[in-house]
Design an enzyme around this catalytic site. Structure first.
Site, PDB file in Angstrom:
ATOM      1  CB  ALA A 269      -0.926   0.005   1.214  1.00  0.00           C
ATOM      2  CD  GLU A 270       2.786   3.750   3.782  1.00  0.00           C
ATOM      3  OE1 GLU A 270       3.282   4.723   3.160  1.00  0.00           O
ATOM      4  OE2 GLU A 270       1.970   3.901   4.702  1.00  0.00           O
ATOM      5  CB  SER A 271       6.635   1.976  -1.508  1.00  0.00           C
ATOM      6  OG  SER A 271       6.939   0.603  -1.264  1.00  0.00           O
TER       7      SER A 271
END
Length: 165
Positions: free
Chosen positions: A50-52
């Site tokens: 989700a982050e990167s």
């Protein structure tokens, strides 16, 4: 309802999309970090996804860096010298998630919300802050967490039950 995300908040939608689990990405590093911190490997991967989108060179518009998108001050606090080095980022992110899961007694949604918007925002609202970015982020992480657990052939998680406060 949603409220305006305050200026300077780290809240963001993340750079990764809900898509097929990537078990091939940094498998050794996720397994090692999960074992050291006792944080669910599938949850670590869901956060990174989700982050990167697993991009170790990613930098968010808010200034978060690396696979786990650590803010510079957080990376420093966690002893992460190079947040763009995937092993350091994953290890630091796992330690941060270990703290958050302990703080929220295993509540993955609150831990994800705090990872996204900060513990102050979670405390202020007594749960997931009503920032559109954070609500969308928690939904994304929840879906990815379930997908990773399924792909790793782990049983589904049971919801955290809390007494009325």
């Amino acid at each position: 309802f949603f409220v305006q995300t305050p200026p300077g908040s780290p809240a963001h939608e993340g750079l990764g999309k809900v898509s097929k689990p990537r078990l091939d990405m940094y498998a050794r590093e996720f397994k090692s970090a999960a074992k050291k911190t006792k944080v669910d490997d599938a949850f670590l991967r869901a956060i990174a996804h989700a982050e990167s989108g697993f991009d170790e060179r990613a930098t968010s518009p808010k200034g978060a860096q690396g696979v786990m998108q650590l803010m510079p001050d957080t990376a420093h606090e966690l002893g992460v010298a190079d947040p763009y080095a995937h092993e350091q980022s994953i290890s630091g992110g796992a330690r941060l998630l270990q703290r958050l899961l302990a703080r929220y007694k295993g509540d993955y949604s609150r831990a994800a919300a705090a990872y996204n918007a900060g513990v102050g925002a979670v405390a202020k609202y007594g749960g997931i802050p009503p920032y559109r970015e954070t609500v969308d982020y928690v939904q994304k992480v929840t879906a990815l967490h379930a997908a990773y657990r399924s792909a790793m052939k782990l049983p589904p998680l049971q919801p955290v039950l809390r007494a009325a406060q």
